[in-house]
Design a protein around this motif. Structure first.
Motif, PDB file in Angstrom:
ATOM      1  N   TYR A   1     -45.234  12.081   6.824  1.00 26.95           N
ATOM      2  CA  TYR A   1     -45.110  10.855   7.796  1.00 26.95           C
ATOM      3  C   TYR A   1     -43.993  10.913   8.365  1.00 26.95           C
TER       4      TYR A   1
ATOM      5  N   LEU B   1     -43.787   5.209   8.837  1.00 26.50           N
ATOM      6  CA  LEU B   1     -43.641   4.325   7.639  1.00 26.50           C
ATOM      7  C   LEU B   1     -43.519   2.705   8.157  1.00 26.50           C
TER       8      LEU B   1
ATOM      9  N   PHE C   1     -40.522  -0.833   5.694  1.00 31.33           N
ATOM     10  CA  PHE C   1     -41.161   0.656   5.910  1.00 31.33           C
ATOM     11  C   PHE C   1     -41.977   0.688   4.815  1.00 31.33           C
ATOM     12  N   ALA C   2     -42.945   1.518   4.852  1.00 29.98           N
ATOM     13  CA  ALA C   2     -44.122   1.709   3.908  1.00 29.98           C
ATOM     14  C   ALA C   2     -43.666   3.094   3.063  1.00 29.98           C
ATOM     15  N   TRP C   3     -43.990   2.936   1.859  1.00 30.92           N
ATOM     16  CA  TRP C   3     -43.569   4.205   1.045  1.00 30.92           C
ATOM     17  C   TRP C   3     -44.778   5.164   1.534  1.00 30.92           C
ATOM     18  N   PRO C   4     -44.200   6.577   1.832  1.00 34.20           N
ATOM     19  CA  PRO C   4     -45.358   7.455   2.358  1.00 34.20           C
ATOM     20  C   PRO C   4     -46.354   7.601   1.161  1.00 34.20           C
TER      21      PRO C   4
ATOM     22  N   GLU D   1     -47.773   5.516  -0.523  1.00 31.04           N
ATOM     23  CA  GLU D   1     -48.837   4.288  -0.256  1.00 31.04           C
ATOM     24  C   GLU D   1     -49.814   4.670   0.863  1.00 31.04           C
ATOM     25  N   LEU D   2     -49.086   4.893   1.835  1.00 32.09           N
ATOM     26  CA  LEU D   2     -49.825   5.551   3.194  1.00 32.09           C
ATOM     27  C   LEU D   2     -50.866   6.607   2.771  1.00 32.09           C
ATOM     28  N   ARG D   3     -50.311   7.657   2.103  1.00 31.49           N
ATOM     29  CA  ARG D   3     -51.038   8.644   1.716  1.00 31.49           C
ATOM     30  C   ARG D   3     -52.541   8.238   0.941  1.00 31.49           C
ATOM     31  N   ARG D   4     -52.116   7.407   0.038  1.00 28.66           N
ATOM     32  CA  ARG D   4     -53.256   6.992  -0.751  1.00 28.66           C
ATOM     33  C   ARG D   4     -54.262   6.002   0.050  1.00 28.66           C
ATOM     34  N   LYS D   5     -53.836   5.417   0.984  1.00 28.80           N
ATOM     35  CA  LYS D   5     -54.935   4.623   1.902  1.00 28.80           C
ATOM     36  C   LYS D   5     -55.203   5.606   2.862  1.00 28.80           C
ATOM     37  N   GLY D   6     -54.851   6.861   2.908  1.00 27.69           N
ATOM     38  CA  GLY D   6     -55.646   7.818   3.829  1.00 27.69           C
ATOM     39  C   GLY D   6     -55.304   7.353   5.089  1.00 27.69           C
ATOM     40  N   VAL D   7     -54.001   7.201   5.373  1.00 19.93           N
ATOM     41  CA  VAL D   7     -53.649   6.863   6.553  1.00 19.93           C
ATOM     42  C   VAL D   7     -53.142   8.215   7.395  1.00 19.93           C
ATOM     43  N   MET D   8     -53.681   8.529   8.570  1.00 20.13           N
ATOM     44  CA  MET D   8     -53.287   9.760   9.080  1.00 20.13           C
ATOM     45  C   MET D   8     -52.141   9.709   9.861  1.00 20.13           C
TER      46      MET D   8
END
Lengths: 503, 318
Positions: free
Chosen positions: A488, A493, B3-6, B8-15
């Protein structure tokens, strides 16, 4: 999906090659890692004087020959004399000659030496042989007694020599020693005793460097062979080992000065310590070496060198742009426009550059808005903008000249075609998306350009990219790795924050 | 924290953008097929050849001197659209909804003089709106009479339906509605409302404006949880069959609903954006991985649509 292995190997190779070549450059050519580093150098004057006898004279003088010091500059002054510098078996000698020498003669040799830090002296391939000294009958038994006594208490060449030197310098001398010292100098005695045990040893002439000393003489010292190296002993001062401030002027056991056709010859030294920039010293020494296969930019004419100093900064700017776009996610208008603006900033300095850029673009946008109402073809409109940009630049340069602002004159460094395109794009952006987007994307470009400028204008960075070309391989490998980054971006983020929150 | 933690986004499958570029666009979209989507004229011709419904093609202007033919071209029409064949991000699209006494009017009522139209088309031909400034052609298209079913959902513009088609399967969809803020445009970054759609039913799941969840349309106050896209199956079929047509593995299709003709394919996108995830409130990666893991020969369109409807349905988040 095909294997990524070759790619990572390539990247690793580039990285290692870059680092290794930089280290090599630093070690082999003494290029300092930091700009502005200073090195000590020694300016030494040798004055050879003798009395001429009205006949041909030839002066054969040893020149410094010591791996611990490198000759940076040398010259000799000797009006009326012919001068020849001979190189024989690692020993350089200056030979002055004249048909007729009358009265007091003075010859000068001046050298600038730079310490290299290589104080260990390796012996040559073949083991030097030691000719045993034949002692006079009166001294023989005394010498043998001392030698065998010391021999018993030693284990190697080095320890034997150490013990021997201690013995010679012993305050409470034995009768044997006093006898020997009456007819031998301590240095001679030391070498003769070593040679008797077939330990290679020779008398060398060293100069002790001390700032602002004049009329100094060479000191006789002794080199003793031990395990492939020549160890230095200063018997007169009872010092073992090499100190940083000793130059071996003559280290092959030959004479320092031979004068034919003169009497009362002697040599005096005066010296001065000096500090000079490490970088230019190293470059001078590389130039002295005259290595045809050395691919360095220093061999280019100064003008091309300064051109390359600019060009070699571009990879740094590019790296900044790649980082800010791929990892951080900042949007810029035009991919590498910020690098070009940053290059212009280097010429103009940051504040002048920013003000100049904003002025030109603002005026350009005003003129462009008039041109837009003329219904021109795109190509001719942009051409018109280019010409107008040149007018604007000329106008601001003149104004600042009249006002006595020399900074304003540097505005001419902006790449005009780039500016014209920028103005055109911003004007379209203004019409289609509104002024807010113009400020956002223009601001993003200027922000990236400023960061790139700060990186490129850093004196350490400028020093590295020009003097250690291997750095560019490292930059290449970093750019390649960033091209693989699927993570990301920092701005994402924030953007995707709503997607992370809820379970 | 904003900001989100990377992870977290990865776990949610955000591309993310880099992943999209390297792992999907780079891997599934062969460069040689880009022309099929980057040039809208080529897309249109391909679509016509493959029996995919598209807006009427009134004419093509490919040379400066042909610009003068435009009034003739559109002589007996109430409205038309001029767009650059190689434009991107909706740039350079001129919509005329009313022709009156030789004057043209934009949807917001502003008048456009013929001279302004000439200039616009001239700019288009010079490549002002195309990627990299390449010379371009202008396409004159018939106006879409948009389905009144969307009345109240969109403000001053036609809502369009974006579907992500991965290897021929529809994986995610959204409805993009313009707002006063987006100035009649359907681009989310300009302020349009994005409404995530359930792949199975075409019902709204979630809605955002400027990446923030919204419940009502900011201008019309239309409740966004009530949206149901009509002709959903036809739409899915049309979009999925675009895969055969352009052979791009990771594809964005933009469609509109015409009152009479039903779903029309507006354009294709080889680099569809990531905002669809925000509109759906969901990362797209798990669905893409699901398709990537599938073996066997390519299914026919109907099977692909059925498969997607079965597996990619989600619950509403309103």
């Amino acid at each position: 999906m095909h294997s990524r292995k070759p790619f990572y190997i390539l990247v690793a190779l580039l990285f290692i090659a870059g680092i290794a070549s930089s280290i090599y450059r630093s070690v082999e050519h003494n290029i300092p890692f930091f700009p502005g580093e200073q090195v000590q150098s020694w300016a030494i004057d040798a004055k050879v004087s003798f009395n001429g006898q009205g006949q041909p004279a030839e002066v054969d003088f040893a020149l410094p020959n010591d791996p611990a010091f490198e000759v940076l500059v040398e010259n000799a002054s000797s009006p009326g004399y012919g001068l020849n510098i001979n190189q024989t078996e690692d020993q350089r000698r200056a030979v002055w000659s004249i048909r007729q020498a009358n009265g007091q003669q003075s010859l000068y040799y001046r050298v600038t030496l730079v310490p290299t830090g290589k104080t260990k002296i390796k012996a040559g391939e073949e083991l030097p042989s030691a000719k045993p000294y034949s002692w006079p009958v009166t001294e023989l038994s005394a010498a043998e007694q001392i030698i065998s006594e010391v021999w018993e208490r030693s284990a190697s060449n080095q320890s034997f020599a150490q013990q021997l030197m201690a013995k010679i310098n012993d305050v409470n001398q034995s009768q044997n020693m006093s006898l020997l010292l009456a007819s031998n100098t301590p240095t001679e005695l030391f070498v003769r005793m070593l040679n008797t045990k077939e330990i290679p040893a020779r008398i060398v002439n060293g100069l002790v460097l001390e700032d602002q000393r004049r009329r100094q003489q060479l000191d006789q010292m002794v080199q003793v062979y031990h395990d492939g190296y020549w160890k230095l002993f200063d018997v007169n001062n009872n010092i073992q080992g090499r100190e940083d401030n000793v130059v071996l002027w003559e280290s092959k056991g030959n004479s320092v000065l031979d004068v034919i056709g003169g009497t009362n010859s002697q040599v005096n030294f005066s010296m001065l310590q000096d500090t000079r920039p490490a970088l230019s010293t190293s470059i001078d020494m590389m130039m002295n070496a005259q290595d045809d296969w050395d691919f360095s930019l220093y061999q280019l004419p100064i003008e091309e060198q300064s051109l390359f100093k600019g060009i070699l900064l571009i990879p740094i700017g590019v790296l900044v742009v790649v980082f800010l776009r791929v990892i951080i996610g900042i949007k810029t208008s035009g991919t590498f426009m910020p690098v070009l603006i940053a290059l212009a900033f280097i010429q103009t300095t940051l504040l002048t550059g920013l003000i100049g850029f904003l002025l030109i673009v603002a005026f350009g946008l005003m003129i462009r808005s008039y041109l837009s109402s003329l219904n021109l073809l795109l190509i001719s409109r942009i051409s018109a903008v280019i010409i107008v940009v040149i007018f604007i630049i000329g106008f601001f340069t003149l104004i600042s000249f009249k006002l006595g602002l020399s900074e304003g004159l540097t505005i001419t460094f902006f790449p005009m075609i780039i500016l014209a395109w920028t103005i055109e794009r911003m004007s379209i952006l203004w019409e289609e998306e509104g002024p807010k987007h113009v400020f956002v994307s223009g601001g993003g470009s200027l922000f990236v350009a400023t960061i790139a400028y700060l990186a490129m204008n850093n004196s350490l960075v400028q020093h590295w990219v020009f003097n250690f070309l291997g750095i560019h391989l490292v930059l290449l490998s970093v750019v390649l790795v960033m091209g693989q980054y699927t993570g990301y971006r920092l701005t994402e983020l924030k953007r995707f924050k709503p997607l992370a929150g809820e379970k | 924290m904003n900001f989100a933690w990377p992870w977290e986004l990865r776990r949610k499958g955000v591309m993310n953008m880099n992943q999209r570029n390297i792992s999907y666009i780079g891997r599934y979209n062969p460069r040689k097929f880009y022309k099929r989507v980057d040039d809208k004229l080529v897309t249109k011709q391909l679509a016509l050849a493959n029996d995919i419904a598209v807006p009427d093609l009134i004419g093509v202007v490919d040379e400066q001197h042909k610009i003068e033919d435009i009034p003739q071209m559109v002589a007996n029409r109430d409205g038309f659209v001029i767009k650059p064949a190689k434009g991107s991000g909706g740039k350079g699209i001129l919509v005329i909804t009313k022709v009156h006494n030789g004057c043209y009017y934009k949807p917001n009522g502003h008048e456009v003089t013929p001279a302004e139209i000439y200039r616009h088309v001239s700019n288009t031909l010079s490549g002002l709106f195309s990627l990299g400034g390449k010379p371009d052609v202008a396409i004159v298209e018939g106006l879409i009479e948009f389905d009144p079913v969307f009345n109240g959902i969109s403000y001053e513009g036609v809502p369009d339906i974006r579907l992500i088609i991965f290897k021929g399967f529809p994986v995610m969809g959204m409805l993009r509605c313009s707002t006063a803020e987006s100035d009649g445009k359907a681009n989310l970054h300009q302020g349009a409302v994005g409404i995530g759609l359930d792949i199975a039913t075409g019902k709204s799941l979630h809605a955002v404006q400027f990446d923030e969840p919204v419940k009502l349309h900011p201008d019309t106050q239309f409740p966004l949880d009530q949206v149901q896209v009509p002709n959903w199956d036809t739409l899915l079929h049309t979009a999925s069959s675009a895969y055969e047509m352009c052979e791009l593995g990771y594809l964005g299709t933009d469609m509109v609903l015409d009152k009479k003709r039903g779903p029309l394919l507006l354009e294709l996108n080889a680099r569809p954006g990531l905002a669809i995830q925000i509109a759906n409130g969901k990362g797209i990666i798990p669905r893409l991985k699901h398709i990537e893991a599938m073996q066997g020969p390519l299914m026919p369109v109907a099977d692909r649509v059925a498969y997607a409807k079965k597996h990619f349905s989600t619950d509403s988040k309103f």
